[in-house]
Motif scaffolding. Structure first.
Motif, PDB file in Angstrom:
ATOM      1  N   THR A  57       2.010  -5.710  -1.065  1.00 57.75           N
ATOM      2  CA  THR A  57       2.490  -4.394  -1.195  1.00 57.75           C
ATOM      3  C   THR A  57       2.185  -3.665   0.047  1.00 57.75           C
ATOM      4  O   THR A  57       1.188  -3.913   0.631  1.00 57.75           O
ATOM      5  N   LEU A  58       2.960  -2.695   0.544  1.00 54.26           N
ATOM      6  CA  LEU A  58       2.582  -2.132   1.715  1.00 54.26           C
ATOM      7  C   LEU A  58       1.715  -0.885   1.112  1.00 54.26           C
ATOM      8  O   LEU A  58       1.104  -0.265   2.455  1.00 54.26           O
ATOM      9  N   TRP A  59       1.671  -0.478   0.161  1.00 52.68           N
ATOM     10  CA  TRP A  59       0.768   0.823  -0.022  1.00 52.68           C
ATOM     11  C   TRP A  59      -0.386   0.532  -0.820  1.00 52.68           C
ATOM     12  O   TRP A  59      -0.129  -0.071  -1.964  1.00 52.68           O
ATOM     13  N   PRO A  60      -1.425   0.932  -0.480  1.00 53.22           N
ATOM     14  CA  PRO A  60      -2.759   0.670  -1.376  1.00 53.22           C
ATOM     15  C   PRO A  60      -2.703   1.484  -2.428  1.00 53.22           C
ATOM     16  O   PRO A  60      -3.234   0.876  -3.483  1.00 53.22           O
ATOM     17  N   ALA A  61      -1.961   2.626  -2.713  1.00 51.39           N
ATOM     18  CA  ALA A  61      -1.866   2.952  -4.041  1.00 51.39           C
ATOM     19  C   ALA A  61      -1.181   2.227  -5.138  1.00 51.39           C
ATOM     20  O   ALA A  61      -1.458   2.509  -6.219  1.00 51.39           O
ATOM     21  N   PHE A  62      -0.374   1.410  -4.671  1.00 52.69           N
ATOM     22  CA  PHE A  62       0.199   0.364  -5.736  1.00 52.69           C
ATOM     23  C   PHE A  62      -0.250  -1.109  -5.647  1.00 52.69           C
ATOM     24  O   PHE A  62       0.270  -1.957  -6.441  1.00 52.69           O
ATOM     25  N   ASN A  91       5.134   9.692   3.345  1.00 51.43           N
ATOM     26  CA  ASN A  91       3.797   9.655   4.158  1.00 51.43           C
ATOM     27  C   ASN A  91       2.598   9.018   3.697  1.00 51.43           C
ATOM     28  O   ASN A  91       1.616   9.569   3.812  1.00 51.43           O
ATOM     29  N   MET A  92       2.850   8.325   2.517  1.00 50.50           N
ATOM     30  CA  MET A  92       1.614   7.537   1.945  1.00 50.50           C
ATOM     31  C   MET A  92       1.037   6.713   3.048  1.00 50.50           C
ATOM     32  O   MET A  92       1.803   6.284   3.905  1.00 50.50           O
ATOM     33  N   GLU A  93      -0.388   6.341   2.672  1.00 53.90           N
ATOM     34  CA  GLU A  93      -0.903   5.659   3.348  1.00 53.90           C
ATOM     35  C   GLU A  93      -0.537   4.121   3.511  1.00 53.90           C
ATOM     36  O   GLU A  93      -0.051   3.691   2.235  1.00 53.90           O
ATOM     37  N   GLN A  94      -0.497   3.464   4.460  1.00 59.49           N
ATOM     38  CA  GLN A  94       0.175   2.089   4.354  1.00 59.49           C
ATOM     39  C   GLN A  94      -0.977   0.948   4.901  1.00 59.49           C
ATOM     40  O   GLN A  94      -1.550   1.404   5.992  1.00 59.49           O
ATOM     41  N   TYR A  95      -0.556  -0.131   4.393  1.00 62.02           N
ATOM     42  CA  TYR A  95      -1.497  -1.156   4.930  1.00 62.02           C
ATOM     43  C   TYR A  95      -0.853  -1.643   6.482  1.00 62.02           C
ATOM     44  O   TYR A  95       0.264  -1.373   6.583  1.00 62.02           O
ATOM     45  N   SER A  96      -1.795  -2.568   7.192  1.00 63.26           N
ATOM     46  CA  SER A  96      -1.006  -3.114   8.125  1.00 63.26           C
ATOM     47  C   SER A  96      -0.134  -4.288   7.613  1.00 63.26           C
ATOM     48  O   SER A  96      -0.350  -4.661   6.626  1.00 63.26           O
ATOM     49  N   PRO A  97       0.883  -4.568   8.682  1.00 63.11           N
ATOM     50  CA  PRO A  97       1.685  -5.805   8.024  1.00 63.11           C
ATOM     51  C   PRO A  97       0.979  -6.866   7.663  1.00 63.11           C
ATOM     52  O   PRO A  97       1.359  -7.638   6.233  1.00 63.11           O
ATOM     53  N   ASN A 157       1.904   1.976 -10.770  1.00 61.67           N
ATOM     54  CA  ASN A 157       3.097   2.893 -10.723  1.00 61.67           C
ATOM     55  C   ASN A 157       3.228   3.653 -12.161  1.00 61.67           C
ATOM     56  O   ASN A 157       4.113   4.574 -11.810  1.00 61.67           O
ATOM     57  N   LEU A 158       2.559   3.428 -13.067  1.00 63.20           N
ATOM     58  CA  LEU A 158       2.651   4.281 -14.215  1.00 63.20           C
ATOM     59  C   LEU A 158       1.966   5.593 -13.765  1.00 63.20           C
ATOM     60  O   LEU A 158       2.219   6.427 -14.485  1.00 63.20           O
ATOM     61  N   TYR A 159       1.174   5.536 -12.869  1.00 64.88           N
ATOM     62  CA  TYR A 159       0.364   6.844 -12.774  1.00 64.88           C
ATOM     63  C   TYR A 159       1.040   7.660 -11.569  1.00 64.88           C
ATOM     64  O   TYR A 159       0.410   8.674 -11.172  1.00 64.88           O
ATOM     65  N   ILE A 160       1.881   7.183 -10.863  1.00 69.19           N
ATOM     66  CA  ILE A 160       2.624   7.838  -9.797  1.00 69.19           C
ATOM     67  C   ILE A 160       4.094   7.780  -9.938  1.00 69.19           C
ATOM     68  O   ILE A 160       4.751   6.925 -10.069  1.00 69.19           O
ATOM     69  N   GLY A 161       4.368   9.214 -10.610  1.00 65.76           N
ATOM     70  CA  GLY A 161       5.781   9.382 -10.840  1.00 65.76           C
ATOM     71  C   GLY A 161       6.749   8.947  -9.859  1.00 65.76           C
ATOM     72  O   GLY A 161       8.052   8.491 -10.270  1.00 65.76           O
ATOM     73  N   PHE A 162       6.598   9.560  -8.615  1.00 61.42           N
ATOM     74  CA  PHE A 162       7.603   9.110  -7.720  1.00 61.42           C
ATOM     75  C   PHE A 162       6.814   8.952  -6.454  1.00 61.42           C
ATOM     76  O   PHE A 162       5.690   9.005  -6.381  1.00 61.42           O
ATOM     77  N   GLN A 163       7.417   8.269  -5.638  1.00 61.82           N
ATOM     78  CA  GLN A 163       6.647   7.769  -4.148  1.00 61.82           C
ATOM     79  C   GLN A 163       6.738   8.964  -3.195  1.00 61.82           C
ATOM     80  O   GLN A 163       7.708   8.911  -2.687  1.00 61.82           O
TER      81      GLN A 163
END
Length: 71
Positions: free
Chosen positions: A54-59, A40-46, A31-37
């Protein structure tokens, strides 16, 4: 290559009574490298989101496999 683990070389005093640690490491959260969310970010399956914590692969930030990254 981007990595969340950073390394640095601490100062080693000639008077240090302990054996020196020549390389130390620390891990930075994604989250240091992503200023705001952004929307429509890519999401993992539940099911995979529960596994990753986390729901988002970027995090996603896995723990080191052996528990330490020092060399």
């Amino acid at each position: 290559m981007f990595t969340q683990v950073k390394y640095w070389n601490p100062y080693i005093s000639p008077f240090d009574p302990c054996p020196p640690m020549r390389v130390k490491s620390y891990q930075t959260p994604p989250n240091l490298y992503i200023g705001f969310q952004p929307p429509n970010m890519e999401q993992y399956s539940p099911r995979q989101a529960l596994h990753c914590g986390t729901l988002w692969p970027a995090f996603f930030s896995p723990y080191p496999s052996d528990g330490r990254e020092e060399e």
